[in-house]
Design a protein around this motif. Sequence first.
Motif, PDB file in Angstrom:
ATOM      1  N   GLY A  59       0.811  -1.191   0.000  1.00 29.81           N
ATOM      2  CA  GLY A  59       0.000   0.000   0.000  1.00 29.81           C
ATOM      3  C   GLY A  59       0.855   1.257   0.000  1.00 29.81           C
ATOM      4  N   THR A  60       0.130   2.327   0.305  1.00 35.39           N
ATOM      5  CA  THR A  60       0.753   3.644   0.380  1.00 35.39           C
ATOM      6  C   THR A  60       0.357   4.313   1.681  1.00 35.39           C
ATOM      7  N   PRO A  61       1.134   4.132   2.746  1.00 36.51           N
ATOM      8  CA  PRO A  61       0.790   4.700   4.052  1.00 36.51           C
ATOM      9  C   PRO A  61       0.670   6.220   4.053  1.00 36.51           C
ATOM     10  N   SER A  62       1.324   6.889   3.098  1.00 41.09           N
ATOM     11  CA  SER A  62       1.255   8.349   3.085  1.00 41.09           C
ATOM     12  C   SER A  62      -0.110   8.881   2.672  1.00 41.09           C
ATOM     13  N   VAL A  63      -1.050   7.980   2.314  1.00 44.50           N
ATOM     14  CA  VAL A  63      -2.427   8.448   2.078  1.00 44.50           C
ATOM     15  C   VAL A  63      -3.126   8.751   3.396  1.00 44.50           C
ATOM     16  N   LEU A  64      -2.583   8.255   4.515  1.00 45.32           N
ATOM     17  CA  LEU A  64      -3.143   8.580   5.823  1.00 45.32           C
ATOM     18  C   LEU A  64      -2.811  10.018   6.190  1.00 45.32           C
ATOM     19  N   SER A  65      -3.685  10.627   6.960  1.00 44.58           N
ATOM     20  CA  SER A  65      -3.388  11.962   7.474  1.00 44.58           C
ATOM     21  C   SER A  65      -2.400  11.853   8.628  1.00 44.58           C
ATOM     22  N   ALA A  66      -1.764  12.972   8.954  1.00 45.74           N
ATOM     23  CA  ALA A  66      -0.842  12.986  10.091  1.00 45.74           C
ATOM     24  C   ALA A  66      -1.565  12.626  11.383  1.00 45.74           C
ATOM     25  N   ASP A  67      -2.818  13.041  11.514  1.00 50.01           N
ATOM     26  CA  ASP A  67      -3.594  12.708  12.710  1.00 50.01           C
ATOM     27  C   ASP A  67      -3.840  11.205  12.815  1.00 50.01           C
ATOM     28  N   HIS A  82       4.323  20.364   0.986  1.00 49.60           N
ATOM     29  CA  HIS A  82       4.841  21.087   2.152  1.00 49.60           C
ATOM     30  C   HIS A  82       3.918  20.946   3.360  1.00 49.60           C
ATOM     31  N   SER A  83       2.611  21.058   3.142  1.00 48.23           N
ATOM     32  CA  SER A  83       1.681  21.007   4.275  1.00 48.23           C
ATOM     33  C   SER A  83       1.672  19.625   4.915  1.00 48.23           C
ATOM     34  N   LYS A  84       1.769  18.571   4.108  1.00 53.89           N
ATOM     35  CA  LYS A  84       1.785  17.210   4.649  1.00 53.89           C
ATOM     36  C   LYS A  84       3.076  16.978   5.430  1.00 53.89           C
ATOM     37  N   LEU A  85       4.182  17.416   4.887  1.00 54.17           N
ATOM     38  CA  LEU A  85       5.458  17.247   5.578  1.00 54.17           C
ATOM     39  C   LEU A  85       5.495  18.034   6.883  1.00 54.17           C
ATOM     40  N   LYS A  86       4.939  19.223   6.865  1.00 53.12           N
ATOM     41  CA  LYS A  86       4.897  20.039   8.078  1.00 53.12           C
ATOM     42  C   LYS A  86       4.081  19.343   9.161  1.00 53.12           C
ATOM     43  N   ALA A  87       2.958  18.724   8.764  1.00 47.66           N
ATOM     44  CA  ALA A  87       2.122  18.007   9.731  1.00 47.66           C
ATOM     45  C   ALA A  87       2.835  16.759  10.244  1.00 47.66           C
ATOM     46  N   LEU A  88       3.518  16.031   9.351  1.00 44.81           N
ATOM     47  CA  LEU A  88       4.224  14.824   9.764  1.00 44.81           C
ATOM     48  C   LEU A  88       5.399  15.139  10.681  1.00 44.81           C
ATOM     49  N   ARG A  89       5.943  16.339  10.531  1.00 46.06           N
ATOM     50  CA  ARG A  89       7.056  16.748  11.389  1.00 46.06           C
ATOM     51  C   ARG A  89       6.628  16.839  12.851  1.00 46.06           C
ATOM     52  N   GLN A  90       5.336  16.994  13.085  1.00 40.93           N
ATOM     53  CA  GLN A  90       4.813  17.080  14.448  1.00 40.93           C
ATOM     54  C   GLN A  90       4.522  15.702  15.041  1.00 40.93           C
ATOM     55  N   THR A  91       4.674  14.644  14.252  1.00 41.75           N
ATOM     56  CA  THR A  91       4.473  13.276  14.731  1.00 41.75           C
ATOM     57  C   THR A  91       5.828  12.653  15.072  1.00 41.75           C
ATOM     58  N   ARG A 142      12.128  18.764  -0.270  1.00 40.87           N
ATOM     59  CA  ARG A 142      11.208  19.353   0.712  1.00 40.87           C
ATOM     60  C   ARG A 142      11.335  18.667   2.057  1.00 40.87           C
ATOM     61  N   ALA A 143      11.417  17.325   2.033  1.00 44.79           N
ATOM     62  CA  ALA A 143      11.554  16.578   3.291  1.00 44.79           C
ATOM     63  C   ALA A 143      12.839  16.968   4.007  1.00 44.79           C
ATOM     64  N   GLN A 144      13.924  17.096   3.254  1.00 44.77           N
ATOM     65  CA  GLN A 144      15.199  17.483   3.859  1.00 44.77           C
ATOM     66  C   GLN A 144      15.139  18.902   4.410  1.00 44.77           C
ATOM     67  N   ASP A 145      14.529  19.806   3.654  1.00 44.20           N
ATOM     68  CA  ASP A 145      14.447  21.206   4.081  1.00 44.20           C
ATOM     69  C   ASP A 145      13.656  21.375   5.369  1.00 44.20           C
ATOM     70  N   ILE A 146      12.651  20.504   5.572  1.00 44.87           N
ATOM     71  CA  ILE A 146      11.799  20.649   6.752  1.00 44.87           C
ATOM     72  C   ILE A 146      12.374  19.901   7.954  1.00 44.87           C
ATOM     73  N   GLY A 147      13.494  19.172   7.738  1.00 47.30           N
ATOM     74  CA  GLY A 147      14.175  18.570   8.883  1.00 47.30           C
ATOM     75  C   GLY A 147      14.274  17.063   8.902  1.00 47.30           C
ATOM     76  N   PHE A 148      13.753  16.370   7.869  1.00 46.53           N
ATOM     77  CA  PHE A 148      13.863  14.906   7.819  1.00 46.53           C
ATOM     78  C   PHE A 148      15.173  14.542   7.111  1.00 46.53           C
ATOM     79  N   GLU A 149      16.086  13.959   7.843  1.00 47.02           N
ATOM     80  CA  GLU A 149      17.379  13.591   7.273  1.00 47.02           C
ATOM     81  C   GLU A 149      17.496  12.094   6.995  1.00 47.02           C
ATOM     82  N   ASN A 150      16.762  11.287   7.763  1.00 44.98           N
ATOM     83  CA  ASN A 150      16.850   9.838   7.622  1.00 44.98           C
ATOM     84  C   ASN A 150      15.861   9.387   6.546  1.00 44.98           C
TER      85      ASN A 150
END
Length: 373
Positions: free
Chosen positions: A60-68, A100-109, A144-152
Amino acid sequence: MAGIYLHIPFCKQACHYCDFHFSTSPKYKDEMVKALVKEIHLQRCYLDNESIETIYFGGGTPSVLSADEIQLLINTITELHTVSADAEITLEANPDDLDHSKLKALRQTPVNRFSIGIQSFFDEDLAWMNRVHRSSEAEASVKRAQDIGFENITVDLIYGYPLLTDVKWKKNLDTVFALRIPHISAYAMTVEPQTALAAFISKKKQPPMSEEQSAGQFSTMLDAMQSNSFEQYEISNFCTPGHYSRHNSNYWKGVKYLGIGPSAHSFNGETRQWNVANNAKYTKSIMGDAIPSEVEVLTEENRLNEYIMTALRTKWGIDLEQLDAIAGGSANILLKAARIYFDDGSLTQSGNLLTLTPHGKLYADRIASELFF
């Protein structure tokens, strides 16, 4: 230590080569999330209170889930299990989902690692695979992921299919290296039964895959990885120092794991179980407090063969002492069977460890199967 895998069975569309369990309709996504939460509760004793070192959202594609929704599932796990403070929490994602909005929300998880399904940086190849995204989205999503702080971050690539010339394959590899990604998974295109690709080939609408092409592009990849300081720690997985996939490494090392969701597999050292690969049946059963799974009690032979298959694919190889710990005397039996592969340069031995040579890696699955008990 142990791991938890969550299978998210939804995709926007079906890739022509994929035989994983998923649905292209998101209609019942809310019900599925509720069922996943419920199964985490129902399966809370499966790992016998072992600490959770890794959590992996696959599909599947887990990124279809919302950050919540992702946060809800992680919260449920942490309520019922002891999760390591430095747990690796991976989310598989398609590039088109990572705006950007999805990555920003995921950054809070607590998600701290992405596995991004790029496959190719050429639009004609992505269209041939029936991927949703295009090459520009692939590069942009990583940046975008790297810019928002995801390095791994790890990315998936595929080689060995008719459209992929050697020049294009080198370009794909160079593009990933330029993005400074610490982990790469690269797989030869395989034709699985019941897939669109298999149907196209059987109807002669597509040519079959070429083993010669795959072997050549595999060798090209090994040279490129070494030149860019990537270590091949498993046949299809490469990383810069210290960036192993902890979750997948645990699979190969025989660590316990719990699978949540339709078609998900679990392993506790003695048994293996797997859930029904049907969303409606899975949800109905779980919401009725029943786990829709089949269970296999592993024999000594099962355990030996599983260890051989997984360990031989890794840089750590087969530990003869571990074989004897499963079944006394099995190390000597294996060494006799392996003699032919020492002689032809496919296997090498260092102390108690048996590992594949670069030549042997081309035939890893065949060699493993011929060493089975």
